[in-house]
Scaffold this active site. Structure first.
Site, PDB file in Angstrom:
ATOM      1  N   GLN A 174       5.593   3.997 -19.008  1.00 22.62           N
ATOM      2  CA  GLN A 174       6.249   2.733 -18.630  1.00 22.62           C
ATOM      3  C   GLN A 174       5.236   1.760 -18.011  1.00 22.62           C
ATOM      4  O   GLN A 174       5.411   0.551 -18.084  1.00 22.62           O
ATOM      5  CB  GLN A 174       7.385   3.001 -17.625  1.00 22.62           C
ATOM      6  CG  GLN A 174       8.592   3.698 -18.206  1.00 22.62           C
ATOM      7  CD  GLN A 174       8.513   5.204 -18.075  1.00 22.62           C
ATOM      8  OE1 GLN A 174       7.430   5.789 -18.072  1.00 22.62           O
ATOM      9  NE2 GLN A 174       9.657   5.850 -17.997  1.00 22.62           N
ATOM     10  N   ASP A 228      14.449   4.674  -7.412  1.00 19.49           N
ATOM     11  CA  ASP A 228      15.665   5.049  -8.138  1.00 19.49           C
ATOM     12  C   ASP A 228      16.799   5.375  -7.186  1.00 19.49           C
ATOM     13  O   ASP A 228      17.971   5.217  -7.523  1.00 19.49           O
ATOM     14  CB  ASP A 228      15.385   6.231  -9.060  1.00 19.49           C
ATOM     15  CG  ASP A 228      14.506   5.768 -10.213  1.00 19.49           C
ATOM     16  OD1 ASP A 228      13.279   5.861 -10.093  1.00 19.49           O
ATOM     17  OD2 ASP A 228      15.062   5.234 -11.190  1.00 19.49           O
TER      18      ASP A 228
HETATM   19  O1  MRU Z   1      12.723   6.825 -16.190  1.00 15.48           O
HETATM   20  P1  MRU Z   1      12.753   5.358 -15.837  1.00 15.48           P
HETATM   21  O2  MRU Z   1      11.833   4.535 -16.670  1.00 15.48           O
HETATM   22  O3  MRU Z   1      14.163   4.814 -15.804  1.00 15.48           O
HETATM   23  O4  MRU Z   1      12.215   5.313 -14.336  1.00 15.48           O
HETATM   24  C1  MRU Z   1      12.146   4.063 -13.697  1.00 15.48           C
HETATM   25  C2  MRU Z   1      11.541   4.116 -12.349  1.00 15.48           C
HETATM   26  O5  MRU Z   1      11.226   5.170 -11.820  1.00 15.48           O
HETATM   27  C3  MRU Z   1      11.437   2.806 -11.617  1.00 15.48           C
HETATM   28  O6  MRU Z   1      10.315   2.789 -10.792  1.00 15.48           O
HETATM   29  C4  MRU Z   1      12.693   2.615 -10.764  1.00 15.48           C
HETATM   30  O7  MRU Z   1      13.846   2.755 -11.534  1.00 15.48           O
HETATM   31  C5  MRU Z   1      12.707   1.297 -10.072  1.00 15.48           C
HETATM   32  S1  MRU Z   1      12.939  -0.027 -11.191  1.00 15.48           S
HETATM   33  C6  MRU Z   1      13.049  -1.465 -10.324  1.00 15.48           C
END
Ligand code: MRU
Length: 331
Positions: free
Chosen positions: A189, A230
């Site tokens: 990501q 999260d």
């Molecule tokens: O697995 P993902 O891509 O959904 O994980 C996303 C994250 O860990 C982000 O850092 C988190 O959701 C914060 S987004 C503002």
């Protein structure tokens, strides 16, 4: 560019940017059924805690439109809520939209109430991100280099972003800020989404591997670390796997480590041990696209998130201000 996720009035469906295709391809995909949206959530076409909150709420609208009876509606809503377990925003968005839907007596009333609430959640996210940006940018100085992990940018939210929203606001205020983006294995990501977003905005970004964070901090080229969340619980913060490593290393080098997150990511009734960390498929480590990186039958451990205790966190940047961990635990 359109918002990360939005309701399409004409076609009565959810439209979203397919984040699995970026940066090679920018494509909008649509979901007309809650099941399709659940698949989009689980395959990370839409991802990031605040975006998942909006997705969950719009998913309730689709469930209200399509469920043949009350029992199947509740089943679908529960399935949606459980599509990913760690980001609390998904349950928050689903619960808010479903509570609103229940005020309606007929199917069309339920759809209308759920849709109004889902739209409200999406609008709130935009406003809240700007407020996080305002509060957080006060912590950044002209010339700062900010290390970030994963993508807590506009793609993880409805627009603007949390951690990257802080950077965006500081840049809009005229500060020169550079970002070090950790690639964020296994699904990248950081390299795919954070690098793409920042390049689009003309914000200087340098890509590094996750394992370089200790070295760059030791070299003295990192001024601050800012990540998203999260779920914020009573004893710390859940975020993308690798976040804890950066926090430990930042502490060892006396570099401030900040978490930027909306209050909708807060779950202060719970302790870390009560939260389930999503474990994802072994294939995510064994393959990179179609390239095989490991023996097919190797045993794999692939948790998607980790936990960082408050003692490693300088402050949480929220829409209500910059909160020190001690203030959070007192609440
Ligand atoms: O697995 P993902 O891509 O959904 O994980 C996303 C994250 O860990 C982000 O850092 C988190 O959701 C914060 S987004 C503002």
């Amino acid at each position: 560019m359109m918002r990360t996720i939005a309701w399409d009035d004409e076609r009565e469906l959810v439209a979203l940017i397919d984040q699995t295709l970026l940066p090679a391809e920018y494509r909008i995909v649509t979901c007309a059924k809650a099941d399709t949206l659940i698949e989009a959530i689980q395959s990370l076409k839409v991802r990031g805690a605040p975006a998942l909150g909006a997705a969950g709420a719009f998913g309730v609208v689709l469930a209200c439109m399509n469920a043949p009876d009350d029992r199947s509606l509740r089943q679908m809503v529960n399935k949606l809520r459980a599509a990913r377990p760690t980001a609390v925003n998904l349950a928050y968005g689903v619960d808010r939209a479903f509570q609103a839907a229940l005020k309606g007596a007929s199917r069309s009333e339920r759809v209308a109430y759920a849709l109004a609430e889902a739209r409200q959640i999406a609008e709130e996210d935009v406003v809240v991100n700007r407020q996080i940006g305002e509060h957080g940018s006060a912590l950044l100085e002209d010339g700062d280099v900010v290390l970030t992990h994963c993508n807590a940018g506009r793609l993880a939210c409805v627009e603007w972003g949390t951690a990257l929203g802080v950077v965006r606001t500081a840049v809009a205020q005229g500060k020169r800020i550079e970002v070090l983006a950790c690639e964020t294995r296994p699904l990248n990501q950081g390299s795919r989404l954070t690098a793409w977003e920042l390049l689009q905005d003309g914000i200087p970004v340098t890509l590094i591997t996750d394992s370089m964070s200790a070295a760059v901090m030791r070299q003295g080229i990192v001024d601050k670390v800012i990540v998203g969340a999260d779920r914020v619980v009573r004893d710390g913060v859940f975020n993308k796997i690798g976040t804890y490593m950066h926090a430990v290393v930042a502490k060892a080098h006396a570099i401030p480590f900040y978490v930027a997150a909306p209050c909708s990511s807060f779950d202060l009734k719970r302790l870390s041990e009560e939260v389930r960390i999503e474990e994802r498929a072994p294939e995510e480590l064994i393959y990179c696209g179609t390239n095989q990186l490991a023996p097919r039958d190797v045993r794999v451990y692939n948790p998607a998130f980790d936990f960082t205790p408050f003692e490693l966190i300088e402050a949480v940047i929220t829409e209500r201000g910059v909160i020190r961990p001690a203030e959070l635990t007192e609440r």
